[in-house]
Scaffold this motif. Structure first.
Motif, PDB file in Angstrom:
ATOM      1  N   ILE A 125       0.952  -0.972   0.022  1.00 53.57           N
ATOM      2  CA  ILE A 125      -0.075   0.130   0.029  1.00 53.57           C
ATOM      3  C   ILE A 125       0.999   1.446   0.134  1.00 53.57           C
ATOM      4  O   ILE A 125       0.493   2.331  -0.414  1.00 53.57           O
ATOM      5  CB  ILE A 125      -1.025   0.016   1.243  1.00 53.57           C
ATOM      6  N   VAL A 126       2.091   1.214   0.548  1.00 55.49           N
ATOM      7  CA  VAL A 126       2.941   2.331   0.237  1.00 55.49           C
ATOM      8  C   VAL A 126       3.316   2.601  -0.968  1.00 55.49           C
ATOM      9  O   VAL A 126       3.325   3.792  -1.225  1.00 55.49           O
ATOM     10  CB  VAL A 126       4.159   1.789   1.205  1.00 55.49           C
ATOM     11  N   ALA A 127       3.766   1.717  -1.898  1.00 60.64           N
ATOM     12  CA  ALA A 127       3.919   1.935  -2.863  1.00 60.64           C
ATOM     13  C   ALA A 127       2.633   2.622  -3.828  1.00 60.64           C
ATOM     14  O   ALA A 127       2.605   3.241  -4.537  1.00 60.64           O
ATOM     15  CB  ALA A 127       4.252   0.890  -3.991  1.00 60.64           C
ATOM     16  N   TRP A 128       1.261   1.931  -3.633  1.00 62.09           N
ATOM     17  CA  TRP A 128       0.039   2.456  -4.129  1.00 62.09           C
ATOM     18  C   TRP A 128      -0.187   3.860  -3.795  1.00 62.09           C
ATOM     19  O   TRP A 128      -0.410   4.621  -4.698  1.00 62.09           O
ATOM     20  CB  TRP A 128      -1.031   1.474  -3.487  1.00 62.09           C
ATOM     21  N   GLN A 129       0.126   4.271  -2.445  1.00 59.92           N
ATOM     22  CA  GLN A 129       0.033   5.542  -1.968  1.00 59.92           C
ATOM     23  C   GLN A 129       1.140   6.617  -2.943  1.00 59.92           C
ATOM     24  O   GLN A 129       0.518   7.583  -3.179  1.00 59.92           O
ATOM     25  CB  GLN A 129      -0.095   5.767  -0.886  1.00 59.92           C
ATOM     26  N   ARG A 130       2.265   6.027  -2.938  1.00 61.25           N
ATOM     27  CA  ARG A 130       3.223   7.052  -3.405  1.00 61.25           C
ATOM     28  C   ARG A 130       2.943   7.204  -5.002  1.00 61.25           C
ATOM     29  O   ARG A 130       3.228   8.196  -5.605  1.00 61.25           O
ATOM     30  CB  ARG A 130       4.536   6.215  -3.470  1.00 61.25           C
ATOM     31  N   ALA A 131       2.226   6.379  -5.646  1.00 58.26           N
ATOM     32  CA  ALA A 131       1.770   6.619  -7.073  1.00 58.26           C
ATOM     33  C   ALA A 131       0.581   7.229  -7.152  1.00 58.26           C
ATOM     34  O   ALA A 131      -0.183   7.535  -8.262  1.00 58.26           O
ATOM     35  CB  ALA A 131       1.510   5.109  -7.822  1.00 58.26           C
ATOM     36  N   ASN A 132       0.066   7.714  -5.993  1.00 58.92           N
ATOM     37  CA  ASN A 132      -1.221   8.674  -6.043  1.00 58.92           C
ATOM     38  C   ASN A 132      -2.500   7.916  -6.472  1.00 58.92           C
ATOM     39  O   ASN A 132      -3.333   8.588  -7.137  1.00 58.92           O
ATOM     40  CB  ASN A 132      -0.854   9.974  -6.753  1.00 58.92           C
ATOM     41  N   LEU A 133      -2.346   6.817  -6.227  1.00 63.07           N
ATOM     42  CA  LEU A 133      -3.401   5.918  -6.441  1.00 63.07           C
ATOM     43  C   LEU A 133      -4.649   6.015  -5.247  1.00 63.07           C
ATOM     44  O   LEU A 133      -4.146   6.137  -4.295  1.00 63.07           O
ATOM     45  CB  LEU A 133      -3.082   4.488  -6.712  1.00 63.07           C
ATOM     46  N   PRO A 134      -5.973   5.829  -5.486  1.00 61.34           N
ATOM     47  CA  PRO A 134      -6.813   6.205  -4.511  1.00 61.34           C
ATOM     48  C   PRO A 134      -6.801   5.334  -3.362  1.00 61.34           C
ATOM     49  O   PRO A 134      -6.518   3.956  -3.197  1.00 61.34           O
ATOM     50  CB  PRO A 134      -8.329   5.890  -5.198  1.00 61.34           C
ATOM     51  N   VAL A 135      -6.916   5.843  -2.045  1.00 65.37           N
ATOM     52  CA  VAL A 135      -7.101   4.992  -0.742  1.00 65.37           C
ATOM     53  C   VAL A 135      -8.579   5.482  -0.201  1.00 65.37           C
ATOM     54  O   VAL A 135      -8.746   6.769  -0.373  1.00 65.37           O
ATOM     55  CB  VAL A 135      -5.712   5.279  -0.071  1.00 65.37           C
ATOM     56  N   THR A 136      -9.229   4.676   0.672  1.00 69.06           N
ATOM     57  CA  THR A 136     -10.222   5.148   1.192  1.00 69.06           C
ATOM     58  C   THR A 136     -10.305   4.665   2.534  1.00 69.06           C
ATOM     59  O   THR A 136      -9.638   3.574   2.760  1.00 69.06           O
ATOM     60  CB  THR A 136     -11.654   4.705   0.205  1.00 69.06           C
ATOM     61  N   LYS A 137     -11.107   5.196   3.398  1.00 72.43           N
ATOM     62  CA  LYS A 137     -11.384   4.517   4.845  1.00 72.43           C
ATOM     63  C   LYS A 137     -12.614   4.031   5.108  1.00 72.43           C
ATOM     64  O   LYS A 137     -13.039   3.935   6.119  1.00 72.43           O
ATOM     65  CB  LYS A 137     -10.981   5.908   5.781  1.00 72.43           C
ATOM     66  N   LYS A 138     -13.491   3.955   3.833  1.00 70.76           N
ATOM     67  CA  LYS A 138     -14.791   3.422   4.080  1.00 70.76           C
ATOM     68  C   LYS A 138     -14.894   2.102   4.095  1.00 70.76           C
ATOM     69  O   LYS A 138     -14.122   1.153   3.561  1.00 70.76           O
ATOM     70  CB  LYS A 138     -15.612   3.986   2.930  1.00 70.76           C
TER      71      LYS A 138
END
Length: 138
Positions: A125-138
């Protein structure tokens, strides 16, 4: 070859060999296990093609932010909950954790249980977030 140099610097030589071995293992280890690594580009394609995203992080980590539509089963519970995923045995599964280590273990478990197409999210998920891909808390 200067044997005196090798004798004086044997620890540096051993360190260089060990680090080289680890580098080689990082490239071939996943291939030997039959688990394919998916970088963020491939992971995005899988996500857009409706692959199942399985997040194996702990509850607090998942609640802090996860890939939208991800199914959450912590790694420690996966073996006992595999039957929940049976309908996905022939569907691509992208497995994610924080950095890619736990998800690699989960991929191995899934492959042993007969899941056909399993991908480990390289870098998690670290790489996912670094690539500015969507993350949700729902």
């Amino acid at each position: 070859m200067d044997t005196q140099f090798l004798q004086d610097n044997w620890m540096l030589l051993a360190l260089a060999l060990a680090s080289g071995g680890m580098l080689v293992w990082s490239f071939i280890g996943g291939k030997l296990s039959g688990v394919e690594q998916a970088d963020t580009l491939k992971a995005t394609r899988l996500y857009n093609d409706d692959a199942l995203v399985l997040d194996v992080r702990e509850d607090k980590e998942y609640a802090a932010g996860h890939i939208p539509k991800a199914r959450h089963i912590p790694l420690g519970q996966l073996a006992g909950r595999l039957q929940e995923l049976d309908k996905f045995k022939s569907k691509p599964i992208l497995v994610a954790c924080r950095s890619g280590q736990r998800s690699a273990r989960a991929c191995g478990m899934l492959k042993k249980a007969g899941f056909e197409t399993v991908y480990n999210l390289a870098g998690g998920i670290v790489a996912w977030q670094r690539a500015n891909l969507p993350v949700t808390k729902k």
